[in-house]
Write a protein that holds these residues in place. Sequence first.
Motif, PDB file in Angstrom:
ATOM      1  N   LEU A 241       0.917  -1.279  -0.072  1.00 28.25           N
ATOM      2  CA  LEU A 241      -0.086  -0.093   0.077  1.00 28.25           C
ATOM      3  C   LEU A 241       0.842   1.216  -0.106  1.00 28.25           C
ATOM      4  O   LEU A 241       0.692   2.160  -0.822  1.00 28.25           O
ATOM      5  CB  LEU A 241      -1.005  -0.062   1.369  1.00 28.25           C
ATOM      6  CG  LEU A 241      -1.938  -1.077   1.182  1.00 28.25           C
ATOM      7  CD1 LEU A 241      -2.535  -1.197   2.769  1.00 28.25           C
ATOM      8  CD2 LEU A 241      -2.916  -0.666   0.182  1.00 28.25           C
ATOM      9  N   TRP A 242       1.929   1.260   1.037  1.00 28.17           N
ATOM     10  CA  TRP A 242       2.584   2.589   1.063  1.00 28.17           C
ATOM     11  C   TRP A 242       3.582   2.859  -0.228  1.00 28.17           C
ATOM     12  O   TRP A 242       3.703   3.970  -0.496  1.00 28.17           O
ATOM     13  CB  TRP A 242       3.394   2.380   2.315  1.00 28.17           C
ATOM     14  CG  TRP A 242       3.631   3.849   2.957  1.00 28.17           C
ATOM     15  CD1 TRP A 242       4.855   4.199   3.217  1.00 28.17           C
ATOM     16  CD2 TRP A 242       2.797   4.596   3.437  1.00 28.17           C
ATOM     17  NE1 TRP A 242       4.724   5.556   3.832  1.00 28.17           N
ATOM     18  CE2 TRP A 242       3.320   5.739   4.063  1.00 28.17           C
ATOM     19  CE3 TRP A 242       1.343   4.576   3.523  1.00 28.17           C
ATOM     20  CZ2 TRP A 242       2.553   7.027   4.423  1.00 28.17           C
ATOM     21  CZ3 TRP A 242       0.673   5.805   3.990  1.00 28.17           C
ATOM     22  CH2 TRP A 242       1.088   6.825   4.514  1.00 28.17           C
ATOM     23  N   LEU A 245       1.387   4.068  -3.061  1.00 26.77           N
ATOM     24  CA  LEU A 245       0.642   5.311  -2.816  1.00 26.77           C
ATOM     25  C   LEU A 245       0.817   6.427  -3.314  1.00 26.77           C
ATOM     26  O   LEU A 245      -0.125   7.338  -4.037  1.00 26.77           O
ATOM     27  CB  LEU A 245       0.538   5.711  -1.127  1.00 26.77           C
ATOM     28  CG  LEU A 245      -0.525   6.791  -0.749  1.00 26.77           C
ATOM     29  CD1 LEU A 245      -1.875   6.247  -0.877  1.00 26.77           C
ATOM     30  CD2 LEU A 245      -0.197   6.827   0.851  1.00 26.77           C
ATOM     31  N   SER A 301      -8.157  -1.722   7.566  1.00 25.17           N
ATOM     32  CA  SER A 301      -7.456  -0.620   6.848  1.00 25.17           C
ATOM     33  C   SER A 301      -7.779  -1.003   5.381  1.00 25.17           C
ATOM     34  O   SER A 301      -7.599   0.001   4.544  1.00 25.17           O
ATOM     35  CB  SER A 301      -5.997  -0.188   7.417  1.00 25.17           C
ATOM     36  OG  SER A 301      -5.144  -1.480   6.874  1.00 25.17           O
ATOM     37  N   PHE A 305      -8.578   1.687   2.517  1.00 26.67           N
ATOM     38  CA  PHE A 305      -7.632   1.954   1.190  1.00 26.67           C
ATOM     39  C   PHE A 305      -8.374   1.791   0.089  1.00 26.67           C
ATOM     40  O   PHE A 305      -8.057   2.888  -0.764  1.00 26.67           O
ATOM     41  CB  PHE A 305      -6.367   1.280   1.601  1.00 26.67           C
ATOM     42  CG  PHE A 305      -5.362   1.886   2.157  1.00 26.67           C
ATOM     43  CD1 PHE A 305      -4.581   2.906   1.909  1.00 26.67           C
ATOM     44  CD2 PHE A 305      -4.787   1.248   3.432  1.00 26.67           C
ATOM     45  CE1 PHE A 305      -3.537   3.486   2.578  1.00 26.67           C
ATOM     46  CE2 PHE A 305      -3.722   1.568   4.241  1.00 26.67           C
ATOM     47  CZ  PHE A 305      -3.251   3.083   3.737  1.00 26.67           C
ATOM     48  N   TRP A 306      -8.855   0.893  -0.068  1.00 24.81           N
ATOM     49  CA  TRP A 306      -9.737   0.601  -1.358  1.00 24.81           C
ATOM     50  C   TRP A 306     -10.563   2.013  -1.552  1.00 24.81           C
ATOM     51  O   TRP A 306     -10.736   2.174  -2.733  1.00 24.81           O
ATOM     52  CB  TRP A 306     -10.359  -0.557  -1.514  1.00 24.81           C
ATOM     53  CG  TRP A 306     -11.216  -0.879  -2.614  1.00 24.81           C
ATOM     54  CD1 TRP A 306     -10.967  -1.169  -4.087  1.00 24.81           C
ATOM     55  CD2 TRP A 306     -12.744  -0.732  -2.884  1.00 24.81           C
ATOM     56  NE1 TRP A 306     -11.881  -1.248  -4.777  1.00 24.81           N
ATOM     57  CE2 TRP A 306     -13.136  -0.889  -4.123  1.00 24.81           C
ATOM     58  CE3 TRP A 306     -13.695  -0.328  -1.898  1.00 24.81           C
ATOM     59  CZ2 TRP A 306     -14.335  -0.922  -4.736  1.00 24.81           C
ATOM     60  CZ3 TRP A 306     -14.993  -0.137  -2.413  1.00 24.81           C
ATOM     61  CH2 TRP A 306     -15.272  -0.288  -3.535  1.00 24.81           C
ATOM     62  N   GLY A 308     -10.354   4.634  -0.511  1.00 22.66           N
ATOM     63  CA  GLY A 308      -9.510   5.816  -0.842  1.00 22.66           C
ATOM     64  C   GLY A 308      -9.076   6.048  -2.226  1.00 22.66           C
ATOM     65  O   GLY A 308      -8.656   7.134  -2.317  1.00 22.66           O
ATOM     66  N   LEU A 315      -8.623   7.575   2.828  1.00 24.10           N
ATOM     67  CA  LEU A 315      -7.206   7.236   2.626  1.00 24.10           C
ATOM     68  C   LEU A 315      -6.392   8.101   4.017  1.00 24.10           C
ATOM     69  O   LEU A 315      -5.399   7.407   4.665  1.00 24.10           O
ATOM     70  CB  LEU A 315      -6.569   7.949   1.471  1.00 24.10           C
ATOM     71  CG  LEU A 315      -6.555   7.345   0.158  1.00 24.10           C
ATOM     72  CD1 LEU A 315      -5.782   8.104  -0.808  1.00 24.10           C
ATOM     73  CD2 LEU A 315      -5.910   5.890   0.381  1.00 24.10           C
ATOM     74  N   ALA A 318      -7.396   5.243   6.730  1.00 22.79           N
ATOM     75  CA  ALA A 318      -6.511   4.021   6.646  1.00 22.79           C
ATOM     76  C   ALA A 318      -5.083   4.323   6.626  1.00 22.79           C
ATOM     77  O   ALA A 318      -4.305   3.228   7.174  1.00 22.79           O
ATOM     78  CB  ALA A 318      -6.720   3.613   4.912  1.00 22.79           C
ATOM     79  N   ALA A 319      -4.460   5.202   6.379  1.00 18.70           N
ATOM     80  CA  ALA A 319      -3.184   5.788   6.630  1.00 18.70           C
ATOM     81  C   ALA A 319      -2.690   5.415   8.260  1.00 18.70           C
ATOM     82  O   ALA A 319      -1.748   4.915   8.557  1.00 18.70           O
ATOM     83  CB  ALA A 319      -2.569   6.974   5.991  1.00 18.70           C
ATOM     84  N   TRP A 375      -5.536   0.858  -8.538  1.00 15.68           N
ATOM     85  CA  TRP A 375      -5.390   0.956  -7.233  1.00 15.68           C
ATOM     86  C   TRP A 375      -6.022  -0.484  -6.306  1.00 15.68           C
ATOM     87  O   TRP A 375      -5.577  -1.082  -5.444  1.00 15.68           O
ATOM     88  CB  TRP A 375      -5.996   2.162  -6.631  1.00 15.68           C
ATOM     89  CG  TRP A 375      -5.815   2.370  -4.966  1.00 15.68           C
ATOM     90  CD1 TRP A 375      -6.968   2.384  -4.117  1.00 15.68           C
ATOM     91  CD2 TRP A 375      -4.802   2.356  -4.164  1.00 15.68           C
ATOM     92  NE1 TRP A 375      -6.259   2.770  -2.989  1.00 15.68           N
ATOM     93  CE2 TRP A 375      -5.012   2.691  -3.018  1.00 15.68           C
ATOM     94  CE3 TRP A 375      -3.365   2.516  -4.817  1.00 15.68           C
ATOM     95  CZ2 TRP A 375      -4.095   2.791  -1.933  1.00 15.68           C
ATOM     96  CZ3 TRP A 375      -2.471   2.232  -3.595  1.00 15.68           C
ATOM     97  CH2 TRP A 375      -2.718   2.699  -2.276  1.00 15.68           C
ATOM     98  N   CYS A 379      -4.598  -2.976  -3.282  1.00 16.11           N
ATOM     99  CA  CYS A 379      -5.505  -3.539  -2.186  1.00 16.11           C
ATOM    100  C   CYS A 379      -5.502  -4.932  -2.099  1.00 16.11           C
ATOM    101  O   CYS A 379      -5.690  -5.505  -0.871  1.00 16.11           O
ATOM    102  CB  CYS A 379      -6.953  -2.748  -2.114  1.00 16.11           C
ATOM    103  SG  CYS A 379      -6.605  -1.051  -2.045  1.00 16.11           S
TER     104      CYS A 379
END
Length: 397
Positions: A241-242, A245, A301, A305-306, A308, A315, A318-319, A375, A379
């Motif tokens: 994810l990170w 991003l 989370s 994120f999805w 987001g 987001l 989730a972050a 994206w 996820c």
Amino acid sequence: MSSATTVRPASAPTPRRTPPPAVFLTLLAVCSAVTAANIYLAAPLLSLMARDFGSTPSAVAWIASIAQLGYAVGLLLFAPLGDSANRRRLVGALTLVTAAGLVASAAAPGATALAAAVFVASAATVVPQLLVPLVAECAPADRRARHVATVIAGLFTGIVAARVLGGLAGQAFGWRWVFAGAAVLTAVLGLATAYVLPSERRRDGSLLSALATLPGLVRRSPDLWRACVRQAGMFGAWSALWTSLALLLTGPAYGLSTATAGLFGLFGLTASAVAPLAGGLVDRFGAAEVVRSAYLLAAVSVPLFWLGGQVIAALFVAAIAIHAALVASHVANQTLALTTTSTPATANTAYVVAGFAGGAAASALAGYAFSHAGWGGVCAVAGVWLVLGWGATAGRR
């Protein structure tokens, strides 16, 4: 920390003036922050690198994975020496190699040369994983997780700084100056830390003998095995994810600049706040309970994120959640790894290599998924890694 120079009977420190324990621990945490940041410098700078090399961000995303892979290789090669080598000399030597690799990264003429230099710098920037076992050795038993958490908080602060300050500095001065600045900071903090470490006459040992014990060590310790697999799953989900991003934030969905996208990393400051709290919870309730709660938080989370991908507020939440989950899991699992065997540096090597191997594999797959499935594919990779990390260990006792 009860004493900055207390070590195990296997070591014989020579007399040396050292800072007070609190200052010593703080210096180790700051050094960990600076050196850990080196692994993640490339992630917020991908779009700038791509522009410089005449490519696309997704086409150079693999450089971020190379950094994590290099770190995993460096851990395998150097971290086991913490049980046998003089840590002061080892930290000093690795600091110089890291600084040289960062300078080479700043001067790289193309993506391939940059990847090679990043690999060398990341492989040598394993200083935090030489310092954490030392902290665990020195700390009182009833505060061990808290002291380990202090260094881990520094480590994750460095990760956040790499994204936030790296993105801002890259936008202002260019990505090459980010690597050059990191080289200077690494040299100063690394050599200062090496200077105050106890000079040890360690027992004889070699890298090959330490590596040879790794499989058996993990096999004989179910707790260590479980910590390795669960952190590989957690760190893989976070990495997927990170590291992707920035591609989402600077892409068509949001169209943010590199500097603005880098500011998103401020949500990672959750890590610095959660680490001491997690250390206290581990000391009080045990590692297993903390890891279970961290996995539940990470599972929540992923759908955030999805969402987001279209709603930026999701987001934000989730972050914060994924950073809190990662740090809590890491404090618990690493404390367990450091205390479950009589060779903490070797056990720590197995643990961190497993985590970063999982992270490198997940981030590489996430880059492919982003190119082909967007994206949502990223996820999905994160969700699969969480399922694998927990499912592979849930049945073994």
